[in-house]
Design an enzyme around this catalytic site. Sequence first.
Site, mmCIF file in Angstrom:
data_model
loop_
_atom_site.group_PDB
_atom_site.id
_atom_site.type_symbol
_atom_site.label_atom_id
_atom_site.label_comp_id
_atom_site.label_asym_id
_atom_site.label_seq_id
_atom_site.Cartn_x
_atom_site.Cartn_y
_atom_site.Cartn_z
ATOM 1 N N GLY A 11 24.332 -25.756 -73.740
ATOM 2 C CA GLY A 11 25.310 -24.763 -73.286
ATOM 3 C C GLY A 11 24.830 -23.356 -73.578
ATOM 4 N N SER A 13 23.603 -20.864 -71.587
ATOM 5 C CA SER A 13 23.469 -19.819 -70.553
ATOM 6 C C SER A 13 24.438 -18.664 -70.736
ATOM 7 C CB SER A 13 23.649 -20.423 -69.156
ATOM 8 O OG SER A 13 25.008 -20.720 -68.939
ATOM 9 N N ARG A 14 25.512 -18.880 -71.522
ATOM 10 C CA ARG A 14 26.446 -17.757 -71.749
ATOM 11 C C ARG A 14 27.150 -17.919 -73.085
ATOM 12 N NH1 ARG A 14 31.740 -19.329 -70.186
ATOM 13 N NH2 ARG A 14 31.754 -21.310 -69.066
ATOM 14 N N SER A 146 34.191 -25.599 -85.469
ATOM 15 C CA SER A 146 35.231 -24.559 -85.348
ATOM 16 C C SER A 146 36.091 -24.650 -86.596
ATOM 17 C CB SER A 146 36.095 -24.804 -84.117
ATOM 18 O OG SER A 146 37.243 -23.962 -84.173
ATOM 19 N N TYR A 159 40.868 -30.787 -78.984
ATOM 20 C CA TYR A 159 39.768 -29.913 -79.439
ATOM 21 C C TYR A 159 39.565 -30.033 -80.954
ATOM 22 C CZ TYR A 159 37.108 -25.508 -79.894
ATOM 23 O OH TYR A 159 36.155 -24.556 -80.168
ATOM 24 N N ALA A 161 40.426 -32.539 -82.890
ATOM 25 C CA ALA A 161 39.864 -33.861 -83.217
ATOM 26 C C ALA A 161 38.361 -33.858 -82.970
ATOM 27 C CB ALA A 161 40.546 -34.947 -82.382
ATOM 28 N N LYS A 163 36.321 -31.284 -83.104
ATOM 29 C CA LYS A 163 35.616 -30.426 -84.072
ATOM 30 C C LYS A 163 35.663 -31.021 -85.485
ATOM 31 C CE LYS A 163 34.207 -27.352 -81.126
ATOM 32 N NZ LYS A 163 32.765 -27.253 -80.807
ATOM 33 N N ILE A 192 36.185 -15.893 -81.793
ATOM 34 C CA ILE A 192 35.020 -15.149 -81.303
ATOM 35 C C ILE A 192 35.262 -14.691 -79.868
ATOM 36 C CG2 ILE A 192 32.502 -15.239 -80.961
ATOM 37 C CD1 ILE A 192 33.486 -15.775 -83.900
HETATM 38 P P1 NAP Z 1 31.915 -20.561 -73.422
HETATM 39 O O1 NAP Z 1 31.724 -19.083 -73.315
HETATM 40 O O2 NAP Z 1 32.971 -21.226 -72.610
HETATM 41 O O3 NAP Z 1 30.500 -21.283 -73.172
HETATM 42 C C1 NAP Z 1 30.392 -22.677 -73.261
HETATM 43 C C2 NAP Z 1 29.050 -23.102 -72.735
HETATM 44 O O4 NAP Z 1 28.998 -24.543 -72.745
HETATM 45 C C3 NAP Z 1 28.834 -22.659 -71.280
HETATM 46 O O5 NAP Z 1 27.489 -22.286 -71.112
HETATM 47 C C4 NAP Z 1 29.165 -23.930 -70.522
HETATM 48 O O6 NAP Z 1 28.550 -24.066 -69.277
HETATM 49 C C5 NAP Z 1 28.617 -24.989 -71.460
HETATM 50 N N1 NAP Z 1 29.121 -26.302 -71.123
HETATM 51 C C6 NAP Z 1 30.397 -26.676 -70.868
HETATM 52 N N2 NAP Z 1 30.445 -27.984 -70.567
HETATM 53 C C7 NAP Z 1 29.179 -28.448 -70.637
HETATM 54 C C8 NAP Z 1 28.577 -29.720 -70.430
HETATM 55 N N3 NAP Z 1 29.293 -30.800 -70.095
HETATM 56 N N4 NAP Z 1 27.241 -29.830 -70.571
HETATM 57 C C9 NAP Z 1 26.484 -28.750 -70.894
HETATM 58 N N5 NAP Z 1 26.995 -27.528 -71.107
HETATM 59 C C10 NAP Z 1 28.325 -27.380 -70.967
HETATM 60 O O7 NAP Z 1 32.238 -20.966 -74.916
HETATM 61 P P2 NAP Z 1 31.799 -20.298 -76.308
HETATM 62 O O8 NAP Z 1 32.977 -19.558 -76.805
HETATM 63 O O9 NAP Z 1 30.495 -19.650 -76.190
HETATM 64 O O10 NAP Z 1 31.689 -21.635 -77.185
HETATM 65 C C11 NAP Z 1 30.445 -22.166 -77.640
HETATM 66 C C12 NAP Z 1 30.734 -23.154 -78.758
HETATM 67 O O11 NAP Z 1 31.407 -22.462 -79.819
HETATM 68 C C13 NAP Z 1 31.654 -24.307 -78.345
HETATM 69 O O12 NAP Z 1 31.245 -25.495 -78.969
HETATM 70 C C14 NAP Z 1 33.004 -23.860 -78.868
HETATM 71 O O13 NAP Z 1 33.858 -24.951 -79.108
HETATM 72 C C15 NAP Z 1 32.587 -23.166 -80.147
HETATM 73 N N6 NAP Z 1 33.597 -22.246 -80.675
HETATM 74 C C16 NAP Z 1 33.953 -21.118 -79.987
HETATM 75 C C17 NAP Z 1 34.919 -20.270 -80.543
HETATM 76 C C18 NAP Z 1 35.359 -19.011 -79.856
HETATM 77 O O14 NAP Z 1 36.264 -18.348 -80.402
HETATM 78 N N7 NAP Z 1 34.806 -18.633 -78.735
HETATM 79 C C19 NAP Z 1 35.498 -20.578 -81.766
HETATM 80 C C20 NAP Z 1 35.110 -21.722 -82.435
HETATM 81 C C21 NAP Z 1 34.143 -22.537 -81.885
HETATM 82 P P3 NAP Z 1 29.171 -23.483 -67.889
HETATM 83 O O15 NAP Z 1 28.825 -22.046 -67.905
HETATM 84 O O16 NAP Z 1 28.449 -24.248 -66.846
HETATM 85 O O17 NAP Z 1 30.642 -23.773 -67.948
#
Ligand code: NAP
Length: 251
Positions: A11, A13-14, A146, A159, A161, A163, A192
């Site tokens: 994951g 790319s962003r 998380s 979610y 469960a 994490k 974040i």
């Molecule tokens: P995000 O901006 O939504 O990015 C998620 C990334 O995962 C995207 O690149 C997405 O691809 C990819 N993805 C989704 N489904 C996938 C799959 N089946 N196979 C491969 N890649 C997949 O989320 P983020 O905030 O950066 O989160 C990254 C991690 O941090 C996650 O595990 C999230 O649970 C954790 N986290 C985030 C926060 C927060 O506050 N943001 C807090 C705690 C934990 P697409 O672009 O194709 O959708």
Amino acid sequence: MLTDKKALVTGGSRGIGKAIVKQLAESGCSHILLTDIAFPDGEDACASEIQKEISNSNTNIIAFKADASSLEDAHASIEEAVNKMGGLDILVNNAGITKDNLLLRMSEKEFDDVININLKSVFNYSKAVLKPMIKQRYGRIVIIASIVGLIGNPGQSNYVASKAGVIGFTKSLARELASRNITVNAVAPGFIKTEMTDKLNEEQKANMLKSIPLKRLGTPEDIAKVVGFLCSPEADYITGQILAVDGGMTM
Ligand code: NAP
């Protein structure tokens, strides 16, 4: 420094994943393969866009389309990484989604999708990377958990469960792999600023902010720096840890 290390970020790319890719590049990795389920403009366009954003021109960025919830795709990603990069030292299990709902309204699909992408993906990639890492007697595995996996959150039972699952997985795998010089740690982000949290409404964001002692949202870079540390020689004696990076929310 991570000079000449080879890494894979799911994951990537962003959001947080992309920040991790950039951090690992700036820390000296020679090759980084990032995976994603979809690349709207193609894999090469994504890789070259990130390549342009990093100052370390010695890092080679590769993008590879793979669904993290598929064991077959995980094996294909690791094979691609080992073939194209000549090995793999660092695995960052980052891919994740949310499908929030109160349990009363949550569908079976909402539960299964979140478990498959957030928890099963960690099983898939960790399992697929074992052979190359055990063979070289070196590896650094970092899992993005998380803080809600530690403290719970209403409307996110699926979610949370997933994490809490990866937190238990981290500790078990760390015990299994310690004798092979492979460390396994998790970073537990708080709130974040990414597209994942942009979905929340203003009232939810304001309430969240009140609970953060450092009085600001985290940035993807706040998480990426800690991931970089856990992969570095400075963290060689750290394994099985869950490091909260949350502005003090869970202290
Ligand atoms: P995000 O901006 O939504 O990015 C998620 C990334 O995962 C995207 O690149 C997405 O691809 C990819 N993805 C989704 N489904 C996938 C799959 N089946 N196979 C491969 N890649 C997949 O989320 P983020 O905030 O950066 O989160 C990254 C991690 O941090 C996650 O595990 C999230 O649970 C954790 N986290 C985030 C926060 C927060 O506050 N943001 C807090 C705690 C934990 P697409 O672009 O194709 O959708």
